[in-house]
Design an enzyme around this catalytic site. Structure first.
Site, mmCIF file in Angstrom:
data_model
loop_
_atom_site.group_PDB
_atom_site.id
_atom_site.type_symbol
_atom_site.label_atom_id
_atom_site.label_comp_id
_atom_site.label_asym_id
_atom_site.label_seq_id
_atom_site.Cartn_x
_atom_site.Cartn_y
_atom_site.Cartn_z
ATOM 1 N N GLU A 112 -16.534 -21.002 7.156
ATOM 2 C CA GLU A 112 -15.982 -22.349 7.407
ATOM 3 C C GLU A 112 -15.978 -22.832 8.861
ATOM 4 O O GLU A 112 -15.043 -22.084 9.201
ATOM 5 C CB GLU A 112 -14.500 -22.358 6.639
ATOM 6 C CG GLU A 112 -14.711 -21.565 5.088
ATOM 7 C CD GLU A 112 -13.777 -21.114 4.601
ATOM 8 O OE1 GLU A 112 -11.951 -21.767 4.437
ATOM 9 O OE2 GLU A 112 -13.105 -20.688 3.304
ATOM 10 N N GLU A 134 -10.482 -14.252 3.415
ATOM 11 C CA GLU A 134 -9.405 -14.368 3.911
ATOM 12 C C GLU A 134 -8.584 -13.428 4.083
ATOM 13 O O GLU A 134 -7.219 -14.208 2.967
ATOM 14 C CB GLU A 134 -9.137 -16.358 4.358
ATOM 15 C CG GLU A 134 -9.586 -17.331 4.684
ATOM 16 C CD GLU A 134 -9.025 -18.231 5.090
ATOM 17 O OE1 GLU A 134 -8.337 -19.025 4.789
ATOM 18 O OE2 GLU A 134 -10.146 -19.297 5.683
#
Ligand code: AHR
Length: 479
Positions: free
Chosen positions: A291, A174
């Protein structure tokens, strides 16, 4: 209500359901690793090398073909050298706004030994945010090199003679946010640098780019277009956040969560189109949904209704509704198995959409654990087409019954919140199990685990079988 029918089209193969689609994620966040998976060698809780024995057995039985570690946002603060050898510094462990004392007792060799123990392929997330290409190169060398360098000798002194042969390496996590606040182009440039250097150390590894939303993905992939030979997997994350509170949710929120799980497919298809365009048919880059899962309002202070308290440890209720959402997600993953190269549920223990929970000595399995386990027969098999006719409808008008099938069986979900239904399924089956609960917000606990698969009654009918599905239930019929 007319029965639903599910027809399995064995003549419509979709692709192989890779074991990597049944991956998991263990981050140093809340009680996922410390005081969850890992209690330490000196704990009174029975353990193998510090990992809870009951969890090790549960992970083997689930099964757990792939495990990502150490983050998440934690990865971009993690310095792997802190977690090897006899002298380990105590650091500030940081992820998602939490700060903890981090003893580094669970480090690289412990994690990789766990993976061997449970039969999982390891996937390590590298540090881009606060690390350097050199640090990541050294990590790859420590894990994978065979020549007797100083780092390799250190690994051997730490107990591991042969290379660990870690294939999957994430280049950050991220990086649009917690991994460094990059913009898409700047991150793509960093990726080009890191991936080249790291690949020199071990050309056989597979590297994962950090993706994000539509805008980021378009720009990041564009900047990488002449370097796609360094891209093996492109990561996207999808948390389903429109379901309200984990236990106290409305009917609208119940269906909104399932719709969101379904909509993951559109995002995969869109990301695939960007990758295809950039690769021009010369290379297949897998999409790593590394995820995914439900993230309820009480465990976040962002997104719709987010109301986490200051003591948020990212644990949340794990109910029968979450198991149904899991089954919906897995239908998507099977349909998209040619596009997706992996998927990792967030997270493995105690945090977010966890299949396993612990409290002190107690360990219990959530309905999601069983939903995953009921898909075991599909792993490594060929996904095939299914068609559903009739049966109850969701308020949106969509069929409430849905299914996914491989040569080894079929898993059928009744998403309806109130209506049960009979389903006539084509084919012949030797075994069947069903997962259901008295309420959609029912959950297992340390005290009792009433939600577990039970034998499914099947009655022969025509060229198939008739089964009965209560509302919010999942059934698997195996060949
Ligand atoms: O899974 C929890 C967090 O969610 C991870 O650390 C991060 O990657 C994502 O934002």
């Amino acid at each position: 209500m007319m029965s639903a029918t599910v027809t399995i089209h064995h003549d419509q193969p979709i692709g192989t359901v890779s074991p990597r689609l049944y991956g998991h994620f263990a981050e140093h966040l809340g009680r996922c690793c410390y005081d969850g998976l890992f209690v330490g060698k000196d704990s009174s809780v029975p353990n193998i090398g510090g990992f809870r024995k009951d969890i090790v057995e549960a992970l083997r039985a689930m099964p757990t073909p792939l495990l990502r570690w150490p983050g998440g946002c934690y990865a971009d603060h993690y310095h792997w050298k802190d977690g090897i050898g006899p002298d380990r510094p105590v650091r500030l462990g940081m992820s998602c706004g939490l700060q903890v004392l981090d003893t580094n007792e669970l480090g690289t060799d412990e994690f990789l030994a766990l993976c061997e123990l449970i039969g999982a392929e390891p996937y390590l997330a590298g540090n881009v945010g606060s690390g350097t290409p050199e640090e990541l190169c050294h990590w790859v060398e420590y894990c994978n090199a065979a020549l007797p360098t100083t780092l390799v000798q250190e690994r051997q002194r730490n107990g591991r003679e042969d290379p660990w042969k870690v294939k999957l390496w994430g280049i950050g996590n991220e990086n649009w946010g917690c991994g460094g606040n990059y913009d898409a182009e700047s991150y793509a440039l960093e990726y080009r640098r890191y991936s080249l250097m790291v690949q020199h150390v071990d050309p056989s590894i597979e590297m994962v780019v950090c993706g994000h939303d539509t805008d980021w993905n378009r720009r990041c992939i564009d900047k990488l277009r002449n370097h796609m030979n360094f891209v093996d997997h492109y990561s996207i994350h999808r948390y389903w956040i429109h379901g309200g509170h984990g236990v106290d949710f409305t009917e609208d929120e119940y269906y909104a969560l399932l719709d969101e799980a379904d909509a993951t497919e559109d995002f995969i298809v869109e990301t695939r189109a960007f990758l295809e365009e950039a690769c021009g048919g010369k290379r297949h880059v897998g999409i790593a949904l590394d995820e995914w899962g439900v993230w309820h309002a009480e465990s976040r202070n962002w997104g719709p209704g987010g109301c986490a308290s200051s003591s948020n440890d990212y644990s949340q209720a794990c109910t029968m509704r979450d198991a149904v959402a899991t089954a919906v997600g897995l239908e998507v993953f099977h349909r998209q198995c040619r596009s997706l190269s992996m998927a990792n549920l967030a997270q493995i223990t105690n945090v977010l959409h966890a299949p396993i929970m612990t409290e002190g000595d107690a360990m219990w399995l959530t309905p999601t654990y069983y939903a995953l386990q009921m898909h075991k027969c599909h792993i490594g098999q060929t996904a095939v087409g299914t068609a559903v006719k009739d049966g109850p409808k969701q308020p949106s008008g969509k069929a409430a019954v849905s299914a996914t099938a491989t040569q080894r069986g079929v898993t059928i979900t009744n998403r309806h919140l109130h209506e049960s239904t009979d389903v006539v399924v084509s084919g012949s089956y030797t075994d069947g199990t069903i997962l259901s609960a008295h309420a959609p917000n029912a959950q297992n606990s340390a005290a009792a685990s009433p939600i577990a698969p039970k034998p499914l009654t099947m009655q022969a009918e025509g060229d198939g079988v008739r089964i009965h599905l209560p509302p919010f239930s999942i059934a698997t019929l195996t060949v």
